[in-house]
Design a protein around this motif. Structure first.
Motif, PDB file in Angstrom:
ATOM      1  N   GLU A  66      -8.922 -10.215  46.337  1.00 41.78           N
ATOM      2  CA  GLU A  66      -8.378  -9.040  47.034  1.00 41.78           C
ATOM      3  C   GLU A  66      -9.088  -8.821  48.369  1.00 41.78           C
ATOM      4  O   GLU A  66      -8.461  -8.462  49.365  1.00 41.78           O
ATOM      5  CB  GLU A  66      -8.489  -7.785  46.159  1.00 41.78           C
ATOM      6  CG  GLU A  66      -7.511  -7.766  45.009  1.00 41.78           C
ATOM      7  CD  GLU A  66      -6.056  -7.834  45.460  1.00 41.78           C
ATOM      8  OE1 GLU A  66      -5.684  -7.189  46.457  1.00 41.78           O
ATOM      9  OE2 GLU A  66      -5.280  -8.563  44.801  1.00 41.78           O
ATOM     10  N   GLU A  67     -10.402  -9.044  48.392  1.00 41.66           N
ATOM     11  CA  GLU A  67     -11.149  -8.901  49.643  1.00 41.66           C
ATOM     12  C   GLU A  67     -10.690  -9.928  50.675  1.00 41.66           C
ATOM     13  O   GLU A  67     -10.587  -9.616  51.863  1.00 41.66           O
ATOM     14  CB  GLU A  67     -12.657  -9.031  49.385  1.00 41.66           C
ATOM     15  CG  GLU A  67     -13.242  -7.878  48.596  1.00 41.66           C
ATOM     16  CD  GLU A  67     -13.078  -6.541  49.303  1.00 41.66           C
ATOM     17  OE1 GLU A  67     -13.320  -6.457  50.509  1.00 41.66           O
ATOM     18  OE2 GLU A  67     -12.698  -5.572  48.610  1.00 41.66           O
ATOM     19  N   MET A  68     -10.429 -11.145  50.237  1.00 48.31           N
ATOM     20  CA  MET A  68      -9.946 -12.185  51.156  1.00 48.31           C
ATOM     21  C   MET A  68      -8.556 -11.833  51.685  1.00 48.31           C
ATOM     22  O   MET A  68      -8.256 -12.061  52.851  1.00 48.31           O
ATOM     23  CB  MET A  68      -9.932 -13.551  50.466  1.00 48.31           C
ATOM     24  CG  MET A  68     -11.313 -14.101  50.183  1.00 48.31           C
ATOM     25  SD  MET A  68     -12.310 -14.308  51.664  1.00 48.31           S
ATOM     26  CE  MET A  68     -11.416 -15.572  52.527  1.00 48.31           C
ATOM     27  N   LYS A  69      -7.704 -11.278  50.828  1.00 43.10           N
ATOM     28  CA  LYS A  69      -6.371 -10.855  51.283  1.00 43.10           C
ATOM     29  C   LYS A  69      -6.492  -9.752  52.334  1.00 43.10           C
ATOM     30  O   LYS A  69      -5.782  -9.772  53.342  1.00 43.10           O
ATOM     31  CB  LYS A  69      -5.525 -10.377  50.101  1.00 43.10           C
ATOM     32  CG  LYS A  69      -4.928 -11.509  49.322  1.00 43.10           C
ATOM     33  CD  LYS A  69      -3.995 -11.156  48.191  1.00 43.10           C
ATOM     34  CE  LYS A  69      -3.543  -9.776  48.015  1.00 43.10           C
ATOM     35  NZ  LYS A  69      -2.698  -9.538  46.841  1.00 43.10           N
ATOM     36  N   LYS A  70      -7.399  -8.806  52.106  1.00 43.56           N
ATOM     37  CA  LYS A  70      -7.611  -7.725  53.087  1.00 43.56           C
ATOM     38  C   LYS A  70      -8.095  -8.290  54.418  1.00 43.56           C
ATOM     39  O   LYS A  70      -7.633  -7.885  55.480  1.00 43.56           O
ATOM     40  CB  LYS A  70      -8.635  -6.713  52.563  1.00 43.56           C
ATOM     41  CG  LYS A  70      -8.084  -5.710  51.598  1.00 43.56           C
ATOM     42  CD  LYS A  70      -9.097  -4.593  51.409  1.00 43.56           C
ATOM     43  CE  LYS A  70      -9.576  -4.592  49.991  1.00 43.56           C
ATOM     44  NZ  LYS A  70     -10.623  -3.608  49.709  1.00 43.56           N
ATOM     45  N   LEU A  71      -9.041  -9.230  54.338  1.00 42.68           N
ATOM     46  CA  LEU A  71      -9.550  -9.863  55.554  1.00 42.68           C
ATOM     47  C   LEU A  71      -8.423 -10.581  56.290  1.00 42.68           C
ATOM     48  O   LEU A  71      -8.278 -10.459  57.506  1.00 42.68           O
ATOM     49  CB  LEU A  71     -10.665 -10.848  55.211  1.00 42.68           C
ATOM     50  CG  LEU A  71     -11.233 -11.630  56.390  1.00 42.68           C
ATOM     51  CD1 LEU A  71     -12.029 -10.713  57.304  1.00 42.68           C
ATOM     52  CD2 LEU A  71     -12.084 -12.782  55.912  1.00 42.68           C
ATOM     53  N   TYR A  72      -7.608 -11.317  55.558  1.00 37.50           N
ATOM     54  CA  TYR A  72      -6.488 -12.039  56.164  1.00 37.50           C
ATOM     55  C   TYR A  72      -5.528 -11.066  56.860  1.00 37.50           C
ATOM     56  O   TYR A  72      -5.141 -11.277  58.007  1.00 37.50           O
ATOM     57  CB  TYR A  72      -5.752 -12.843  55.090  1.00 37.50           C
ATOM     58  CG  TYR A  72      -4.493 -13.488  55.598  1.00 37.50           C
ATOM     59  CD1 TYR A  72      -4.556 -14.685  56.306  1.00 37.50           C
ATOM     60  CD2 TYR A  72      -3.254 -12.902  55.399  1.00 37.50           C
ATOM     61  CE1 TYR A  72      -3.406 -15.281  56.787  1.00 37.50           C
ATOM     62  CE2 TYR A  72      -2.099 -13.494  55.891  1.00 37.50           C
ATOM     63  CZ  TYR A  72      -2.180 -14.678  56.576  1.00 37.50           C
ATOM     64  OH  TYR A  72      -1.042 -15.252  57.064  1.00 37.50           O
ATOM     65  N   GLU A  73      -5.168 -10.003  56.157  1.00 33.59           N
ATOM     66  CA  GLU A  73      -4.207  -9.043  56.717  1.00 33.59           C
ATOM     67  C   GLU A  73      -4.768  -8.313  57.933  1.00 33.59           C
ATOM     68  O   GLU A  73      -4.036  -7.991  58.853  1.00 33.59           O
ATOM     69  CB  GLU A  73      -3.779  -8.029  55.649  1.00 33.59           C
ATOM     70  CG  GLU A  73      -2.945  -8.624  54.536  1.00 33.59           C
ATOM     71  CD  GLU A  73      -1.640  -9.230  55.030  1.00 33.59           C
ATOM     72  OE1 GLU A  73      -1.044  -8.721  55.994  1.00 33.59           O
ATOM     73  OE2 GLU A  73      -1.213 -10.234  54.425  1.00 33.59           O
ATOM     74  N   SER A  74      -6.074  -8.081  57.949  1.00 41.23           N
ATOM     75  CA  SER A  74      -6.645  -7.278  59.035  1.00 41.23           C
ATOM     76  C   SER A  74      -7.097  -8.112  60.234  1.00 41.23           C
ATOM     77  O   SER A  74      -7.295  -7.566  61.316  1.00 41.23           O
ATOM     78  CB  SER A  74      -7.825  -6.455  58.519  1.00 41.23           C
ATOM     79  OG  SER A  74      -8.889  -7.296  58.132  1.00 41.23           O
ATOM     80  N   LYS A 104     -18.013 -10.531  40.849  1.00 45.93           N
ATOM     81  CA  LYS A 104     -17.490  -9.812  39.683  1.00 45.93           C
ATOM     82  C   LYS A 104     -18.521  -8.834  39.134  1.00 45.93           C
ATOM     83  O   LYS A 104     -18.191  -7.709  38.769  1.00 45.93           O
ATOM     84  CB  LYS A 104     -17.101 -10.807  38.588  1.00 45.93           C
ATOM     85  CG  LYS A 104     -15.645 -10.781  38.235  1.00 45.93           C
ATOM     86  CD  LYS A 104     -15.343 -11.731  37.105  1.00 45.93           C
ATOM     87  CE  LYS A 104     -13.983 -12.342  37.381  1.00 45.93           C
ATOM     88  NZ  LYS A 104     -13.594 -13.327  36.413  1.00 45.93           N
ATOM     89  N   GLU A 105     -19.789  -9.283  39.072  1.00 47.17           N
ATOM     90  CA  GLU A 105     -20.867  -8.421  38.580  1.00 47.17           C
ATOM     91  C   GLU A 105     -21.039  -7.189  39.460  1.00 47.17           C
ATOM     92  O   GLU A 105     -21.456  -6.135  38.991  1.00 47.17           O
ATOM     93  CB  GLU A 105     -22.184  -9.195  38.525  1.00 47.17           C
ATOM     94  CG  GLU A 105     -22.260 -10.206  37.406  1.00 47.17           C
ATOM     95  CD  GLU A 105     -23.535 -11.039  37.459  1.00 47.17           C
ATOM     96  OE1 GLU A 105     -24.455 -10.694  38.247  1.00 47.17           O
ATOM     97  OE2 GLU A 105     -23.601 -12.036  36.721  1.00 47.17           O
ATOM     98  N   LYS A 106     -20.715  -7.318  40.745  1.00 48.87           N
ATOM     99  CA  LYS A 106     -20.835  -6.200  41.679  1.00 48.87           C
ATOM    100  C   LYS A 106     -19.537  -5.390  41.753  1.00 48.87           C
ATOM    101  O   LYS A 106     -19.406  -4.494  42.586  1.00 48.87           O
ATOM    102  CB  LYS A 106     -21.185  -6.722  43.073  1.00 48.87           C
ATOM    103  CG  LYS A 106     -22.533  -7.401  43.139  1.00 48.87           C
ATOM    104  CD  LYS A 106     -22.770  -7.992  44.511  1.00 48.87           C
ATOM    105  CE  LYS A 106     -24.076  -8.765  44.547  1.00 48.87           C
ATOM    106  NZ  LYS A 106     -24.263  -9.487  45.805  1.00 48.87           N
ATOM    107  N   GLY A 107     -18.552  -5.747  40.928  1.00 51.52           N
ATOM    108  CA  GLY A 107     -17.281  -5.029  40.930  1.00 51.52           C
ATOM    109  C   GLY A 107     -16.389  -5.380  42.108  1.00 51.52           C
ATOM    110  O   GLY A 107     -15.537  -4.596  42.503  1.00 51.52           O
TER     111      GLY A 107
END
Length: 118
Positions: A42-50, A34-37
């Protein structure tokens, strides 16, 4: 415990290679991103989809059930896994950097507590 071995793997992994085992607490998995924005969900969803596709997975099972019955169970449990036809990265195509910076390295784990059970 197993998490100490995972920690040793992560500490010895090359920071320039994508190999890292993601385990941690709320600070590591929630607050730090969160501190890094970074929205980790959402990143895990992108990884799953890709990357998650039936053609990139292998299932190994054993049981005492007859083959036909086992196949029926497995189709019921795993039949919904979609084959997206994704090309899986293999070997050097994952990264130009080696997964471990020092291949010939002796890593020793010392026990935190001396436990002897009979």
């Amino acid at each position: 415990p197993w998490w100490r071995y995972v920690s040793i793997l992560n500490m010895s992994a090359n920071p320039d290679h994508p190999f890292h085992v993601a385990v941690g607490n709320n600070k590591v998995l929630l607050e730090d991103p969160k501190e890094k924005g970074i929205d980790l969900y959402e990143e895990m969803k992108k990884l799953y989809e890709s990357t998650y596709s039936a053609n990139g997975m292998t299932l190994c099972v054993f049981g005492k059930e007859p083959t036909a019955q086992m196949e029926e169970i497995l189709r019921e449990k795993f039949g919904a896994v979609v084959n997206k036809g994704i090309t899986m990265p293999i070997g050097d195509s994952v990264s130009d950097a080696p997964p471990f910076a020092k291949w010939h390295q002796l890593l020793l784990q010392n026990p935190v507590q001396d436990v002897k059970d009979l």
